[in-house]
Design a protein around this motif. Structure first.
Motif, short mmCIF file in Angstrom:
data_model
loop_
_atom_site.label_atom_id
_atom_site.label_comp_id
_atom_site.label_asym_id
_atom_site.label_seq_id
_atom_site.Cartn_x
_atom_site.Cartn_y
_atom_site.Cartn_z
N ASN A 1 0.83 -1.21 0.00
CA ASN A 1 0.00 0.00 0.00
C ASN A 1 0.86 1.25 0.00
N ASP A 2 1.95 1.24 0.78
CA ASP A 2 2.86 2.39 0.80
C ASP A 2 3.50 2.62 -0.55
N ARG A 3 3.93 1.53 -1.20
CA ARG A 3 4.54 1.66 -2.53
C ARG A 3 3.53 2.22 -3.53
N GLU A 4 2.31 1.74 -3.48
CA GLU A 4 1.28 2.22 -4.40
C GLU A 4 0.94 3.69 -4.12
N ARG A 5 0.87 4.06 -2.85
CA ARG A 5 0.58 5.45 -2.49
C ARG A 5 1.69 6.36 -3.02
N ASN A 6 2.94 5.97 -2.83
CA ASN A 6 4.07 6.77 -3.32
C ASN A 6 4.06 6.85 -4.85
N ARG A 7 3.73 5.73 -5.50
CA ARG A 7 3.66 5.72 -6.96
C ARG A 7 2.62 6.72 -7.46
N MET A 8 1.47 6.73 -6.80
CA MET A 8 0.41 7.65 -7.22
C MET A 8 0.78 9.11 -6.92
N HIS A 9 1.47 9.34 -5.80
CA HIS A 9 1.91 10.71 -5.49
C HIS A 9 2.88 11.21 -6.57
N HIS A 10 3.79 10.35 -7.00
CA HIS A 10 4.75 10.73 -8.04
C HIS A 10 4.05 10.96 -9.38
N LEU A 11 3.10 10.09 -9.69
CA LEU A 11 2.35 10.25 -10.94
C LEU A 11 1.56 11.55 -10.93
N ASN A 12 0.89 11.84 -9.83
CA ASN A 12 0.10 13.07 -9.74
C ASN A 12 0.99 14.31 -9.79
N ALA A 13 2.17 14.24 -9.17
CA ALA A 13 3.10 15.37 -9.22
C ALA A 13 3.58 15.60 -10.66
N ALA A 14 3.86 14.51 -11.38
CA ALA A 14 4.29 14.63 -12.77
C ALA A 14 3.18 15.21 -13.64
N LEU A 15 1.95 14.78 -13.41
CA LEU A 15 0.83 15.33 -14.18
C LEU A 15 0.60 16.80 -13.87
N ASP A 16 0.78 17.19 -12.62
CA ASP A 16 0.66 18.62 -12.25
C ASP A 16 1.73 19.44 -12.96
N GLU A 17 2.93 18.89 -13.04
CA GLU A 17 4.02 19.59 -13.72
C GLU A 17 3.72 19.72 -15.21
N LEU A 18 3.17 18.65 -15.79
CA LEU A 18 2.79 18.68 -17.20
C LEU A 18 1.68 19.71 -17.43
N ARG A 19 0.71 19.76 -16.54
CA ARG A 19 -0.39 20.74 -16.66
C ARG A 19 0.15 22.17 -16.62
N SER A 20 1.21 22.38 -15.85
CA SER A 20 1.74 23.75 -15.70
C SER A 20 2.39 24.27 -16.98
N VAL A 21 2.84 23.38 -17.86
CA VAL A 21 3.48 23.84 -19.09
C VAL A 21 2.55 23.80 -20.29
N LEU A 22 1.37 23.22 -20.14
CA LEU A 22 0.41 23.19 -21.24
C LEU A 22 -0.42 24.46 -21.25
N PRO A 23 -0.62 25.02 -22.45
CA PRO A 23 -1.46 26.22 -22.52
C PRO A 23 -2.94 25.84 -22.40
N THR A 24 -3.58 26.40 -21.40
CA THR A 24 -5.03 26.17 -21.24
C THR A 24 -5.72 27.52 -21.28
N PHE A 25 -6.93 27.53 -21.79
CA PHE A 25 -7.63 28.81 -21.92
C PHE A 25 -8.18 29.29 -20.58
N PRO A 26 -9.09 28.59 -19.95
CA PRO A 26 -9.46 29.04 -18.59
C PRO A 26 -8.43 28.50 -17.59
N ASP A 27 -7.69 29.40 -16.97
CA ASP A 27 -6.60 28.99 -16.08
C ASP A 27 -7.09 28.26 -14.83
N ASP A 28 -8.31 28.54 -14.40
CA ASP A 28 -8.80 27.92 -13.18
C ASP A 28 -9.34 26.51 -13.41
#
Length: 99
Positions: A46-73
């Motif tokens: 469970n700890d390994r899976e939780r850490n894996r998901m935290h890393h995946l979500n952090a990577a997706l947040d980083e990807l979202r920050s560099v993608l141009p989106t029209f409504p920023d919110d």
């Protein structure tokens, strides 16, 4: 030939169960110890899976920050983020190809 004289290689005094020996790290374990080991393994998994998901979500947040989106919110979902990134990279590469 009498039936008692035919044997499978073990003496009558020694049942086959006692003759068998465990190899390597395998040991006879109590039910409580098995339960504790299973619980410990599950907690670690469970700890390994939780850490894996935290890393995946952090990577997706980083990807979202560099993608141009029209409504920023507006926060894109995981699949929307991946699809948008794919299409954005494709559009950029097409722009370079045509230029």
């Amino acid at each position: 030939m009498p039936a008692e004289s035919v044997s499978s290689g073990c003496s009558d005094a020694e049942p086959p169960r006692e003759r068998r020996r465990r190899r390597g790290r395998a040991r006879a374990r109590t039910e409580a110890l098995l339960h504790t080991l299973k619980r410990s393994r599950r907690v670690k998994a469970n700890d390994r899976e939780r850490n894996r998901m935290h890393h995946l979500n952090a990577a997706l947040d980083e990807l979202r920050s560099v993608l141009p989106t029209f409504p920023d919110d507006t926060k894109l979902t995981k699949i929307e983020t991946l699809r948008f990134a794919y299409n954005y990279i494709w559009a950029l590469s097409e722009t370079l190809r045509l230029a």
